[in-house]
Design an enzyme around this catalytic site. Structure first.
Site, PDB file in Angstrom:
ATOM      1  N   GLU A 105     -20.798   6.161 -10.762  1.00 61.56           N
ATOM      2  CA  GLU A 105     -21.221   5.026 -11.582  1.00 61.56           C
ATOM      3  C   GLU A 105     -20.261   4.773 -12.741  1.00 61.56           C
ATOM      4  O   GLU A 105     -20.670   4.402 -13.853  1.00 61.56           O
ATOM      5  CB  GLU A 105     -22.660   5.225 -12.071  1.00 61.56           C
ATOM      6  CG  GLU A 105     -23.658   5.295 -10.916  1.00 61.56           C
ATOM      7  CD  GLU A 105     -25.095   5.527 -11.344  1.00 61.56           C
ATOM      8  OE1 GLU A 105     -25.358   5.540 -12.566  1.00 61.56           O
ATOM      9  OE2 GLU A 105     -25.952   5.721 -10.470  1.00 61.56           O
ATOM     10  N   GLU A 213     -26.452   5.890  -3.868  1.00 65.99           N
ATOM     11  CA  GLU A 213     -27.748   5.906  -4.564  1.00 65.99           C
ATOM     12  C   GLU A 213     -28.329   4.515  -4.436  1.00 65.99           C
ATOM     13  O   GLU A 213     -27.618   3.519  -4.616  1.00 65.99           O
ATOM     14  CB  GLU A 213     -27.612   6.239  -6.052  1.00 65.99           C
ATOM     15  CG  GLU A 213     -27.458   7.696  -6.402  1.00 65.99           C
ATOM     16  CD  GLU A 213     -27.523   7.928  -7.911  1.00 65.99           C
ATOM     17  OE1 GLU A 213     -28.427   7.357  -8.569  1.00 65.99           O
ATOM     18  OE2 GLU A 213     -26.667   8.667  -8.414  1.00 65.99           O
TER      19      GLU A 213
END
Length: 572
Positions: A105, A213
């Protein structure tokens, strides 16, 4: 479909217990093993401050790279990772393959390795250093490396690949994306476009693609509070219907931490009734196209032939688009899978060759670049490195380097955009959130920022930069703005005192305006309910960390694309 082992800090501390769990998935594992494939993320503590992964202070990435003053601490951490990797074996002592997902991320800025805290080239070199140290120095050969920035990308590959470390350093092309819209068509279409893009890139590069995710933002809610009880099947049906997105190899949810935070619906447990989304999750499970861990068999029995490694080189430092502010700097070049007979560099359009010597202690070819104080004039030059490999074509590398400090701006100035020599230098200073393009425009009597956005597959997008200084003597923020007449929501966000305060200049009309927004009118971001009643204080203005610019899609506005010009952002 599965979930991840959380945090190598936990794994390294309790290696014996955790490795027993990891072994259940390996070849020859004990009866009752789930039969899945393990992935491990790494929420690394801040190596400079000692804080956790959410402590973004200290310019961590630059300081743990080779030559940085905290590189030793980072190596010690990687040594722990290597010990864990070597401990993950089956009952016959054979290594169990594991997907390792570090620095995830990074397109956001909530981790110290995020976009606001490392340039794309710094991130790339951090990743490469991690892989080379584990693979080549510590002989870890059971890791598959998953690249997983956060979405969304609107199916735009060059944005996704902005921090891609390279084919020789990545095995899994993934991304993380959570939904806060109850599976709105816009979000679902964006996910499908992104997963289709990843599948196509994976085909081109010989990789596999994954949703590393995914789920509902912030976790599922208690019964009666979830907005879309068919979320799982709606998202899955949309992915399944696309010929490219349907080839995604796996999708991983986050963990169920307990009754207060869970990402997968649960059956009736104790006093807890069955979660209201469980029926839909079971329908997702029963779909013939979904495969869960318990349905996998002989995962580790496939025979493959290893591909011979080709000679590879990259410039470790200075990184591409790095700003060098000292009269001398060290050049480091890594050559892998071959022994170079000669390595040298040239600068700009000059033909003179400067040798780089191999340093066996570091494994790099190194040399000192004598730049000279007179050349530190805020200009861009090309550093070209050539490595000759006996019996093979030579390897050629080029990094752009900005020489000299950016001209100092007066106190209180966020940016006047005059000190950026070109668009690439501008983009290296700003982090990008979502899909957008920034460039320098001739406007307002000089250079201004042009911000182009597209809401086809996203509902907001933005940029940000780190900020420091003391604004306690100022009363507000002034700026020059040319709106685009879209009536979308322009968001100026100032992170001060640990709180994200926001102001919202109008994008109505197209006439340039000069604005001043008093700090008394700024409010905490709507999502920060814990600080909803807080107001900016002088103490906040002494503790600045970040300035962001967003454009949010407004409800009922038919315009999906636009361009906004901004200039002279400064405290006043």
């Amino acid at each position: 479909m599965g979930h991840e082992r959380r945090g190598l800090r936990l794994l390294a501390r309790h290696a014996g217990r955790e490795v027993r769990h990891l072994r259940q998935a390996g070849p020859g594992g004990p009866p009752g093993g789930v039969g899945g494939i393990n992935t491990i993320s790494a929420h690394m503590n801040n190596f400079v401050t000692g804080g956790n992964y959410g402590d973004t202070n200290g310019d961590v990435v630059a300081r743990i790279l080779p030559g940085g003053d905290h590189n030793g601490e980072f190596r010690e951490y990687l040594d722990r990772v290597a010990r864990l990797a070597h401990a993950i074996t089956d009952d016959r002592g054979r290594p169990i393959p594991v997907i390792f997902r570090p620095f995830h991320e990074n397109s956001g800025s909530w981790f110290w390795w995020g976009a606001a805290h490392a340039s794309p080239s710094q991130y790339i070199e951090l990743w490469r250093y991690t892989v080379e140290y584990l693979r080549d120095t510590r002989k870890v050969h059971n890791f598959l490396y998953a690249y997983s920035p956060g979405g969304s990308y609107g199916g735009v590959s060059d944005v996704y690949l902005r921090t891609y470390p390279g084919d020789d350093f990545v095995d899994v092309l993934g991304y993380d994306n959570y939904d806060g819209s109850d599976a709105s068509p816009q979000w679902v279409n964006g996910v499908v476009a992104d997963l289709a893009m990843l599948a196509r890139i994976a085909d081109e590069k010989g990789k596999v693609s994954a949703a590393t995710e995914y789920g509902i933002s912030g976790a599922l809610k208690a019964n009666g509070r979830n907005g879309n009880l068919n979320w799982y099947t709606q998202v899955f049906d949309a992915i399944k219907a696309d010929p490219d997105a349907r080839r995604t190899t796996y999708a991983m949810t986050w963990a169920n931490f307990g009754a207060d935070q869970f990402f997968v619906p649960h059956p009736a447990t104790g006093d807890l009734p069955e979660h209201e989304m469980l029926a839909d999750f079971r329908a997702f499970y029963d779909d013939p196209y979904s495969v869960f861990a318990g349905e996998l068999s002989r995962v580790y029995d496939r025979r493959t032939r290893a591909v011979s490694q080709q000679p590879l080189a990259h410039i470790v430092s200075p990184t591409d688009r790095e700003r060098v502010t000292t009269p001398t700097t060290t050049i480091r070049v890594k050559v892998s899978n071959a022994r170079a007979s000669r390595v040298w560099y040239t600068v700009g359009d000059k033909a003179k060759q400067y040798p780089l010597r191999y340093d066996p202690a570091s494994g790099y070819h190194t040399g000192t670049w004598q730049i000279g104080a007179a050349s530190l004039d805020n200009t861009v030059t090309q550093l070209k490195v050539i490595a000759t490999i006996p019996g093979r074509a030579r390897l050629e590398l080029t990094n752009s380097v900005i020489l000299g400090a950016r001209p100092p701006m007066p106190p209180g100035v966020v940016d006047d955009f005059e000190g950026h020599p070109d668009d690439t230098a501008l983009r290296s200073e700003y982090s990008t959130y979502g899909t957008n393009t920034i460039s320098l425009a001739d406007a307002n009597g000089g250079k201004a920022l042009r911000f182009d956005y597209d809401f086809t597959f996203q509902t907001y997008t933005g940029i940000g930069k780190r900020l420091a200084g003391d604004w306690s003597d100022y009363g507000g923020l002034s700026l020059w703005l040319t709106p685009d007449g879209s009536d979308h929501k322009l968001v100026l966000q100032l992170n001060a005192g640990g709180v994200a305060y926001e102001a919202y200049p109008s994008l109505a009309g197209t006439t340039p305006v000069q604005l001043t927004i008093p700090f008394s009118q700024w409010r905490p971001a709507p999502w920060d309910t814990a600080n909803a009643d807080r107001r900016i204080t002088p103490e906040d203005l002494r503790n600045l960390s970040q300035f962001n610019i967003f454009v949010n899609q407004a409800d009922g506005v038919g315009v999906t694309r636009g361009s906004v010009l901004l200039d002279d952002l400064r405290a006043s």
